[in-house]
Design a protein around this motif. Structure first.
Motif, PDB file in Angstrom:
ATOM      1  N   LYS A 109       0.840  -1.201   0.000  1.00 36.51           N
ATOM      2  CA  LYS A 109       0.000   0.000   0.000  1.00 36.51           C
ATOM      3  C   LYS A 109       0.876   1.252   0.000  1.00 36.51           C
ATOM      4  CE  LYS A 109      -2.512   1.742   3.464  1.00 36.51           C
ATOM      5  NZ  LYS A 109      -2.329   3.169   3.170  1.00 36.51           N
ATOM      6  N   PRO A 110       0.554   2.202  -0.886  1.00 32.54           N
ATOM      7  CA  PRO A 110       1.338   3.454  -0.916  1.00 32.54           C
ATOM      8  C   PRO A 110       1.174   4.260   0.372  1.00 32.54           C
ATOM      9  CG  PRO A 110       0.017   3.196  -2.914  1.00 32.54           C
ATOM     10  CD  PRO A 110      -0.457   2.180  -1.936  1.00 32.54           C
ATOM     11  N   TYR A 111       1.955   5.307   0.454  1.00 35.50           N
ATOM     12  CA  TYR A 111       1.940   6.245   1.583  1.00 35.50           C
ATOM     13  C   TYR A 111       0.501   6.660   1.922  1.00 35.50           C
ATOM     14  CZ  TYR A 111       4.057  10.085   4.299  1.00 35.50           C
ATOM     15  OH  TYR A 111       4.482  10.931   5.281  1.00 35.50           O
ATOM     16  N   ASP A 112       0.222   6.736   3.221  1.00 32.65           N
ATOM     17  CA  ASP A 112      -1.145   6.985   3.718  1.00 32.65           C
ATOM     18  C   ASP A 112      -1.907   8.104   3.011  1.00 32.65           C
ATOM     19  OD1 ASP A 112      -0.952   4.959   5.489  1.00 32.65           O
ATOM     20  OD2 ASP A 112      -0.726   6.207   7.285  1.00 32.65           O
ATOM     21  N   THR A 113      -1.212   9.200   2.732  1.00 30.93           N
ATOM     22  CA  THR A 113      -1.925  10.356   2.179  1.00 30.93           C
ATOM     23  C   THR A 113      -2.433  10.098   0.763  1.00 30.93           C
ATOM     24  OG1 THR A 113       0.157  11.293   1.423  1.00 30.93           O
ATOM     25  CG2 THR A 113      -0.660  12.070   3.556  1.00 30.93           C
TER      26      THR A 113
END
Ligand SMILES: *Cc1c(COP(=O)(O)O)cnc(C)c1O
Length: 414
Positions: A109-113
């Motif tokens: 999963k990419p960075y939270d934002t």
């Protein structure tokens, strides 16, 4: 009893070889930056400001050509008015993807934002990629590495238009990818598909001798208040890569047809040039600070990642502080040794979008700049603090020792 002074003195001795490695890389990257400045004949006139549309801003255009040379690619867009790394990444994603396409993330999963940008979370109808009919798929890392087999097996799906990879660990406990591994990924993708390879390069710039663009990545994206702004950029982001990919992203940044030919520089060009000039050196200072911190905390019996002796691929360091009081003490110690807001006392707070309370320390010249010594950690097991930056090793070292002292004091009281 733990003798912090002794450990600090020992650290400088033990870390000599590591520091030599970091300095060698800084020298190689500085040479590349300097060469690019010379090849593009950067001069005083390039620091002039433009206003309004910003047409024919030769300083801005020269900066972007210098950047492209440094990154070994065809084209780059470097702007003070890209508001953050997330903004630059969103520009890239919307620039490259079209309805019916698939976005494939290959580093989990990419960075939270980016959750809301992609449409993994957030409200339907707000304008995420999902709202525009762009499908999202993800392949997990395998033992911390890119799972080349699984990636290869799905690439035959021609709807996969963009393969997305995040270089840095971000705020998760995964491994950071080396530029060589990303190079391998680019080769694999190009051998089997026409998909763009897009890289979240945040925190990875100038840590190694090369950038993902040197291996042919189509779009490499990052923030200027991290490594490539060298602590000088007041704000901004960049994207760099192939002429086609950068052009598509620039059309999303301004408008189709205008792309990167407009955009007033408003007097920011000099600090962006200066920041790029400093960036290899500043990144080296942050790496030294991180390795020093790992050494000190390992000797104080805390577990650190990476270990002081490990290879480093980004500037992030984590320490498991073990309990809430230690985590708070760490952040307060770091804050109290900051040049700005040293008198502020960090408190845990309910940050929007996070399930646990978070505590942060940031005493930076530029708000939120994480190339400056800064830390944060969620208040949950194992109370890991994530920190990064340090404009100078000297100040970084003082900050880390202050954090360590607070933690040790707090344990003595306990
Ligand atoms: C910092 C970061 C971003 C973008 O963050 P902003 O706070 O929006 O600048 C994206 N990905 C990674 C891995 C990061 O470290």
């Amino acid at each position: 009893m733990i003798d912090l002074k002794k450990i600090a003195a020992e650290a400088d001795e033990k870390l000599k070889e590591k520091f030599n490695e970091f300095e060698k890389i800084s020298e190689i990257n500085t040479k590349r930056v300097l060469d690019a400045f010379r090849e593009e004949r950067v001069s005083d006139s390039h620091f002039l400001s433009s206003s309004g549309y910003g047409y024919s801003d030769s300083g801005r255009d020269t900066l972007e050509r210098v950047f492209a040379r440094v990154f070994g690619c065809e084209s780059a867009v470097v702007r003070h008015n890209i508001v953050s790394g997330t903004h630059a990444l969103a520009i890239g994603l919307f620039g490259l993807l079209r309805p019916g396409d698939i976005l494939l993330s290959v580093s989990g999963k990419p960075y939270d934002t980016l959750d809301e940008v992609i449409g993994i979370s957030g409200k339907r109808g707000d304008g995420s990629l999902a709202d525009f009919g762009i499908e999202y798929r993800q392949i997990e890392l395998k033992d911390g590495r890119l799972d080349f087999e699984s990636i290869y097996s799905v690439l035959s799906d021609k709807r996969i238009k963009t393969v997305f990879v995040q270089r840095s660990r971000g705020y998760s406990d995964r491994r950071t990818l080396s530029h060589e591994e990303i190079g391998e990924l680019v080769k694999l993708v190009k051998s089997k598909s026409n998909a763009f390879v897009m890289v979240d390069n945040c925190y990875g710039e100038f840590v190694g001798e090369k950038e993902p663009t040197h291996y042919g990545a189509d779009l490499v994206v990052g923030s200027l208040i991290k490594n490539p702004g060298g602590g000088m950029a007041e704000s901004g982001g960049y994207f760099a890569g192939s002429a086609r990919a950068v052009n598509l992203a620039s059309y999303r940044m301004t408008s189709v047809g205008i792309g990167s030919e407009a955009g007033a520089s408003l007097g920011q060009t000099k600090s962006l040039f200066k920041g790029l000039f400093y960036a290899p050196h500043t990144t080296c200072q942050a790496l030294k600070t991180a390795a020093f911190a790992a050494y000190v905390f390992e000797k104080c019996n805390f577990s650190a990642s990476p270990l002081w002796s490990d290879e480093r691929y980004d500037i992030i360091q984590t320490i498991q502080t073990g309990n809430e009081k230690n985590l708070i003490a760490f952040c307060r110690g770091l804050q109290s040794a900051s040049p700005i807001d040293s008198f502020a006392v960090p408190e845990p707070w309910d940050m929007p979008g996070y399930s646990d309370k978070v505590i942060m320390a940031a005493g930076a010249f530029t708000q939120g700049a994480s190339i400056e010594l800064s830390a944060d950690g969620p208040l949950r097991e194992p109370y890991t603090v994530f920190f990064q930056g340090g404009l100078t090793y000297e100040s970084g070292k003082i900050g880390i020792l202050s954090a360590a002292e607070e933690v040790l004091n707090q344990n003595r009281k306990a």
